[in-house]
Design a protein around this motif. Structure first.
Motif, PDB file in Angstrom:
ATOM      1  N   GLY A   1     -16.258  57.189  65.975  1.00  0.00           N
ATOM      2  CA  GLY A   1     -17.387  58.091  65.799  1.00  0.00           C
ATOM      3  C   GLY A   1     -16.911  59.493  65.463  1.00  0.00           C
ATOM      4  O   GLY A   1     -15.853  59.923  65.929  1.00  0.00           O
ATOM      5  N   TYR A   2     -17.689  60.195  64.645  1.00  0.00           N
ATOM      6  CA  TYR A   2     -17.402  61.592  64.311  1.00  0.00           C
ATOM      7  C   TYR A   2     -18.560  62.453  64.801  1.00  0.00           C
ATOM      8  O   TYR A   2     -19.710  62.267  64.389  1.00  0.00           O
ATOM      9  N   ASN A   3     -18.263  63.385  65.680  1.00  0.00           N
ATOM     10  CA  ASN A   3     -19.278  64.200  66.328  1.00  0.00           C
ATOM     11  C   ASN A   3     -19.869  65.205  65.336  1.00  0.00           C
ATOM     12  O   ASN A   3     -19.156  66.045  64.781  1.00  0.00           O
TER      13      ASN A   3
ATOM     14  N   VAL B   1     -26.275  68.954  64.478  1.00  0.00           N
ATOM     15  CA  VAL B   1     -27.373  68.423  65.298  1.00  0.00           C
ATOM     16  C   VAL B   1     -26.789  68.014  66.638  1.00  0.00           C
ATOM     17  O   VAL B   1     -26.037  67.026  66.701  1.00  0.00           O
ATOM     18  N   PRO B   2     -27.060  68.736  67.707  1.00  0.00           N
ATOM     19  CA  PRO B   2     -26.491  68.359  69.007  1.00  0.00           C
ATOM     20  C   PRO B   2     -26.833  66.924  69.381  1.00  0.00           C
ATOM     21  O   PRO B   2     -27.976  66.491  69.272  1.00  0.00           O
ATOM     22  N   GLY B   3     -25.810  66.158  69.783  1.00  0.00           N
ATOM     23  CA  GLY B   3     -26.009  64.777  70.217  1.00  0.00           C
ATOM     24  C   GLY B   3     -25.845  63.743  69.125  1.00  0.00           C
ATOM     25  O   GLY B   3     -25.849  62.548  69.411  1.00  0.00           O
TER      26      GLY B   3
ATOM     27  N   ALA C   1     -27.392  60.952  71.124  1.00  0.00           N
ATOM     28  CA  ALA C   1     -27.424  61.069  72.582  1.00  0.00           C
ATOM     29  C   ALA C   1     -28.550  62.024  72.970  1.00  0.00           C
ATOM     30  O   ALA C   1     -28.543  63.201  72.595  1.00  0.00           O
ATOM     31  N   PHE C   2     -29.543  61.498  73.703  1.00  0.00           N
ATOM     32  CA  PHE C   2     -30.718  62.300  74.032  1.00  0.00           C
ATOM     33  C   PHE C   2     -30.418  63.410  75.038  1.00  0.00           C
ATOM     34  O   PHE C   2     -31.121  64.406  75.082  1.00  0.00           O
ATOM     35  N   ASN C   3     -29.388  63.234  75.851  1.00  0.00           N
ATOM     36  CA  ASN C   3     -29.117  64.221  76.906  1.00  0.00           C
ATOM     37  C   ASN C   3     -27.916  65.087  76.579  1.00  0.00           C
ATOM     38  O   ASN C   3     -27.275  65.630  77.482  1.00  0.00           O
ATOM     39  N   ALA C   4     -27.574  65.241  75.302  1.00  0.00           N
ATOM     40  CA  ALA C   4     -26.418  66.056  74.939  1.00  0.00           C
ATOM     41  C   ALA C   4     -26.687  67.522  75.264  1.00  0.00           C
ATOM     42  O   ALA C   4     -27.771  68.031  74.992  1.00  0.00           O
ATOM     43  N   PRO C   5     -25.712  68.236  75.855  1.00  0.00           N
ATOM     44  CA  PRO C   5     -25.929  69.655  76.164  1.00  0.00           C
ATOM     45  C   PRO C   5     -26.058  70.482  74.898  1.00  0.00           C
ATOM     46  O   PRO C   5     -25.341  70.262  73.917  1.00  0.00           O
ATOM     47  N   ARG C   6     -26.999  71.392  74.900  1.00  0.00           N
ATOM     48  CA  ARG C   6     -27.184  72.292  73.757  1.00  0.00           C
ATOM     49  C   ARG C   6     -26.181  73.440  73.849  1.00  0.00           C
ATOM     50  O   ARG C   6     -25.858  73.897  74.940  1.00  0.00           O
ATOM     51  N   PRO C   7     -25.700  73.947  72.702  1.00  0.00           N
ATOM     52  CA  PRO C   7     -24.781  75.081  72.757  1.00  0.00           C
ATOM     53  C   PRO C   7     -25.481  76.324  73.280  1.00  0.00           C
ATOM     54  O   PRO C   7     -26.660  76.554  73.010  1.00  0.00           O
ATOM     55  N   ALA C   8     -24.750  77.097  74.045  1.00  0.00           N
ATOM     56  CA  ALA C   8     -25.316  78.331  74.597  1.00  0.00           C
ATOM     57  C   ALA C   8     -25.610  79.312  73.469  1.00  0.00           C
ATOM     58  O   ALA C   8     -24.840  79.424  72.507  1.00  0.00           O
ATOM     59  N   PRO C   9     -26.755  80.004  73.515  1.00  0.00           N
ATOM     60  CA  PRO C   9     -27.066  80.965  72.455  1.00  0.00           C
ATOM     61  C   PRO C   9     -26.051  82.100  72.421  1.00  0.00           C
ATOM     62  O   PRO C   9     -25.522  82.519  73.463  1.00  0.00           O
TER      63      PRO C   9
END
Length: 270
Positions: free
Chosen positions: A127-129, A134-136, A188-196
């Motif tokens: 897999g390539y992140n 798009v987070p997740g 992945a529905f619960n992937a952490p979003r990057p901090a602003p």
């Protein structure tokens, strides 16, 4: 994908690689392990069938459906690429549609049937992140080996043509192996979003330390001496070097007079 089916004395071959589709939903445990439930579909067109080594004209399609439970393990590399391995078990359906073989010795063999059986598969992929966009989201490329226990499908032996009268029937029991190369997306529905991003704050200069200037008077006097004038001049000059100034002035007297007199003397000195 490529499929190979064999039965005793037979080999089924296909015109070209067919197509396959897989949809799944699962749960990641946070330690590299994932479990998922999968539905899959495969399709091939028959090109030729060999009977006892001889090529026989043939046509038709083979379709497959499967419901699987998979266990997968992600191998963390510290980069955007994550290899993974997996295995799965479930149930698969093998369906023949408009299959026609022959004529052979004046007879044609046909099959339109569906057989279900235990299914299994092995999975290897990477897999390539795509989380920067798009987070997740992960782009995946993988190889799958999918097979079932030998399905038993009905075949009819017909006189001279595919729509001729049935003169006999039997069961075909081909070995069913499939090799698939798949490109897909996983989310992945619960992937952490990057901090602003936070704009840098300009450093604030610390406030200047408060300073005290002492002026002394002669006894019972309120006029400034030469030394007192020098100290007041220094205080005024220093006050101009800062953006804001708060000045507190206090006048004092001793206890040699009455309180009322000392109060007035203190005010004159201030």
């Amino acid at each position: 994908f490529h499929q190979e089916s064999r039965a005793e004395g037979q080999r089924w071959e296909y015109k070209h690689p067919g197509f396959a589709g897989v949809a799944s939903i699962g749960w990641g445990f946070g330690n590299g392990l994932r479990a998922e439930i999968e539905g899959n579909y495969r399709y091939n067109e028959i090109d030729k069938i060999r009977l006892n080594g001889a090529r026989v004209a043939s046509a038709g399609q083979v379709q497959q459906y499967g419901a699987m439970v998979n266990a997968l393990y992600d191998i963390q590399t510290g980069t955007a690429f994550t290899p993974y391995l997996g295995v799965g078990v479930g149930y698969g359906w093998f369906e023949t549609t408009k299959v026609r073989v022959g004529p052979v010795n004046g007879a044609v063999i046909t099959s339109e049937d569906t057989a279900g059986n235990f299914a299994y598969q092995g999975i290897a992929g990477v897999g390539y992140n795509l989380g920067a966009m798009v987070p997740g989201l992960t782009l995946t490329a993988e190889y799958r080996f999918y097979g079932t226990l030998d399905p038993k499908v009905d075949v009819d032996v017909r006189r001279s043509a595919a729509n001729g009268p049935v003169i006999g029937s039997a069961k075909a029991e081909p070995t069913n192996y499939n090799h698939s190369v798949l490109i897909g997306l996983r989310y992945a529905f619960n992937a952490p979003r990057p901090a602003p991003a936070v704009a840098p704050v300009a450093p604030v200069a610390p406030p200047a330390a408060a300073r005290t200037y002492l002026v002394f008077f002669d006894w019972d006097r309120a006029d400034l001496t030469d030394r007192a004038r020098q100290i007041i001049t220094e205080a005024a000059q220093n006050a101009r070097r800062v953006s804001s100034t708060r000045i507190e002035v206090a006048g004092h007297a001793d206890r040699s007079g009455t309180p009322q007199y000392n109060q007035r003397l203190s005010q004159r000195r201030a």
